[in-house]
Structure formats: C-alpha cells, structure tokens
Design an enzyme around this catalytic site. Structure first.
Site, PDB file in Angstrom:
ATOM      1  N   LYS A   1     -22.501   6.939  -6.013  1.00 11.58           N
ATOM      2  CA  LYS A   1     -21.448   6.691  -7.011  1.00 11.58           C
ATOM      3  C   LYS A   1     -21.294   8.001  -7.775  1.00 11.58           C
ATOM      4  CE  LYS A   1     -20.137   3.369 -10.608  1.00 11.58           C
ATOM      5  NZ  LYS A   1     -18.762   3.128 -10.187  1.00 11.58           N
TER       6      LYS A   1
HETATM    7  N1  PMP Z   1     -16.453   0.139  -5.177  1.00 13.05           N
HETATM    8  C1  PMP Z   1     -16.160   1.148  -6.020  1.00 13.05           C
HETATM    9  C2  PMP Z   1     -15.420   2.314  -5.497  1.00 13.05           C
HETATM   10  C3  PMP Z   1     -16.559   1.073  -7.359  1.00 13.05           C
HETATM   11  O1  PMP Z   1     -16.268   2.066  -8.196  1.00 13.05           O
HETATM   12  C4  PMP Z   1     -17.247  -0.064  -7.819  1.00 13.05           C
HETATM   13  C5  PMP Z   1     -17.664  -0.152  -9.256  1.00 13.05           C
HETATM   14  N2  PMP Z   1     -18.938   0.413  -9.458  1.00 13.05           N
HETATM   15  C6  PMP Z   1     -17.528  -1.086  -6.907  1.00 13.05           C
HETATM   16  C7  PMP Z   1     -17.111  -0.953  -5.589  1.00 13.05           C
HETATM   17  C8  PMP Z   1     -18.279  -2.307  -7.331  1.00 13.05           C
HETATM   18  O2  PMP Z   1     -19.625  -1.979  -7.516  1.00 13.05           O
HETATM   19  P1  PMP Z   1     -20.538  -2.792  -8.549  1.00 13.05           P
HETATM   20  O3  PMP Z   1     -20.437  -4.211  -8.172  1.00 13.05           O
HETATM   21  O4  PMP Z   1     -21.895  -2.247  -8.344  1.00 13.05           O
HETATM   22  O5  PMP Z   1     -20.009  -2.523  -9.906  1.00 13.05           O
END
Ligand code: PMP
Length: 330
Positions: free
Chosen positions: A184
């Site tokens: 991320k």
């Molecule tokens: N995909 C992307 C590109 C994101 O930015 C996020 C948000 N973090 C998610 C999926 C969902 O991830 P999470 O459930 O860990 O927030």
C-alpha cells in the site's frame, strides 16, 4: 471544477452541494497530536522539508485503519493485520521501520487515547525523508507518522444502504512487474486518483479497474465482490489487487454464513450480469454497487446476500460482538 462528491479531505469547512462538510477539516484535525518518530507532538509541529524524497518520488507506504465506538467501548478493527501490512509494504520498498509490530500497535493506541476520540480514522504513514534527492532512496531517512481524525462513511452514509453508481475505469490497475500491488504505497494512489477523478467528473461515485489483460481487479480504494446465483466471487490476491483487510474479513464472514466463495478471474461483463456487487474497504466498509456503466445491478437495490454480510460486519463494529478477535479495545 468540483471534485468533491467523493473522498477529498476538505481543509476548511465549506458548503458543497448544499452539504456542510467539516468532518475532517483542518480545524478538527488540529486538535489532535501527531505521533512523529516516537513522540506525540502538536499538529502544527508535524512538518517535513520540501526536499524530502517523498515529495518528489512518492516514496511512502501507509495504512488506513478505523477505530469504532462499539457498545463495548472503542475498538480498533484489525489493528495487527493493518500494521503487519504496513511493515510488509515498507519491506517491499526496502524501508526499515525502526519500530516493532508491537511498538507500532502501541503507538496507534497511544495516539487515539491522547486524541480523546471515541471513533476515528487512523493514518500511519512511513516515508523517505531527507538525504539525497536522487531516485535512489537508500540513504534517505525513514520517518514514521501516525495521525487520527474523525471520519464518517467514505462513500456516503446513504450509500451503505442504497448503493453507488460506478463506471469501469479507462485506467488499468498496474500490471505485475510494474509496481508491487501487495504494497500500500503512496505512489500507487496516483493511478487511483486518476480513476477516482474520472469517475467523479463523469458523475459516478467510483471507478472499477481492470488488470492490464482485462480482468476485474478492484476499485480505486476498495476491493470488489460480484455475486451471481448465490455464489460470491472476488479477484484473487496476485491479480494486481491490494490484499484488503476488509476483503479478508468478508471472506471469513461469508464462509461463516454458509456461502460459497470463489477467488477467481472475472471478465468485465460479469459486472453487467451480476445479481449483486459490493465494494469492501476500511473506508468504504461494505458498500453495495447499484449500477455499473449504467447497467442496473440486480434489482437496483442492496441485495440480500450483501445485506447479510453487511449485517454480520456491523455486529462486530457496532455491537462489538467479536468472536473473531478483530477488535483491539482502546
Ligand atoms: N484496494 C485499494 C486500492 C485500497 O486503497 C484499499 C483501501 N486500503 C482497499 C483495496 C481495501 O483495503 P482494506 O480493506 O484493507 O482497507
């Protein structure tokens, strides 16, 4: 131009489309201290230099986490998994975080406690600071920051019930071997913001990205689930998606509710013939999709399976009913 129907952080309380949006204004945020390299410091002191590597090359990794005010008290949802992903993201980019997983968790809790907030959004970010200003970041400092602020529903409270209208994005999710999708990383969100801006300017709430070979990946900030004939489908990790923590929670809940789940490759048109579609994410929680490219999804309302999974999820974050050990109480 008005970019404001989505997720932009509004830095002053202003009126947008008749709605006062001050939930995450600078004024609200200013009240809370920022954890900066091991110390809680006043908001206005949490500064970096314009020649920090991150400003020029997007060299950051970050997390988005939520603390919920449950009936059992304030609890951070899946804190350990988020901080582990942060450490993984940093590792992929050869950034050495000088804190252990336990120390990072404790730092998040300390920042929340200090803020006095009962529920909040938590933003840890690790970035390359000062050193050289070349592309090679290996000699630059690694800085660790944690901020918290108040935040409501990301795609709108109404969206959780009625769903959102989305389009398939013309920008693809990055291909394997371009950027690591498991990380991320700040730089990834240049791609995400192209998707989000196009969607909003075209009158949609969100865009769904395909992989470079044309299969369904995810939204600009959410994972994607597609339901047909009672079977729940989502793209597998490894298809250029971020391994979402909410995605993983939904896989657990769906299985517990007895649904068949397939992590599988899906063509774009699976969206057009789906019975139900929903997004998952820390910010978006579980948000139904009402239409894609102006194709109505199912009956055009939140579907029954989406509702059951949402309800199981809300039992955890509202009631604090947590047989999974997902909440870390503040
Ligand atoms: N995909 C992307 C590109 C994101 O930015 C996020 C948000 N973090 C998610 C999926 C969902 O991830 P999470 O459930 O860990 O927030």
């Amino acid at each position: 131009m008005d970019y404001a129907s989505g997720d932009v952080y509004i830095w002053t309380p202003i009126i947008i489309r008749g709605q006062r949006r001050s939930a995450h204004s600078l004024i609200d945020m200013q009240q809370h201290k920022i954890w900066f390299n091991g110390e809680l410091i006043p908001f206005e002191d949490a500064r970096i230099h314009v020649l920090s590597h991150v400003v020029h090359y997007g060299s950051s990794v970050f997390e988005g986490i939520r603390c919920y005010h449950t009936e059992r008290g304030s609890g951070v949802l899946r804190l350990r998994e988020h901080m582990r992903r942060l450490i993984d993201s940093a590792k992929i980019y050869r950034m050495e975080i000088p804190y252990s997983l336990d120390e990072l968790e404790a730092a998040v809790l300390e920042t929340i406690r200090d803020s006095g907030l009962e529920s909040c959004y938590i933003r840890p970010v690790v970035f390359r600071g000062m050193g050289s200003l070349g592309v090679n970041p290996l000699k630059n400092d690694v800085e660790t920051v944690i901020a918290v602020w108040e935040w409501g529903a990301y795609l709108g409270a109404e969206a959780l019930e009625n769903g959102v209208d989305v389009q398939v994005a013309s920008w693809n999710r990055m291909a394997a071997n371009t950027f690591p999708a498991l990380a991320k990383a700040g730089g990834n969100y240049l791609n995400a913001s192209l998707v989000k801006m196009d969607a909003v300017l075209n009158g949609y709430t969100e865009g769904i990205m395909l992989t470079t070979d044309g299969y369904l990946a995810e939204g600009s900030g959410e994972n994607l689930f597609v339901i047909r004939d009672g079977v729940i489908h989502t793209a597998p990790v490894g298809m250029s998606i971020l391994p979402g923590i909410t995605r993983e929670s939904v896989l657990v809940l769906a299985e517990k509710l007895g649904y068949e789940v397939r992590e599988t490759r899906m063509p774009r048109e699976a969206l057009y013939v789906a019975d139900e579609i929903f997004f998952t994410g820390t910010a978006a929680e579980i948000t139904p999709v009402r239409s894609v490219d102006k194709h109505t999804v199912g009956s055009g309302k939140r579907g029954p399976i989406t509702e059951k999974i949402q309800s199981a999820f809300f039992d955890v974050i509202q009631k604090g009913d947590d047989p999974y050990g997902w909440l870390t109480m503040v």
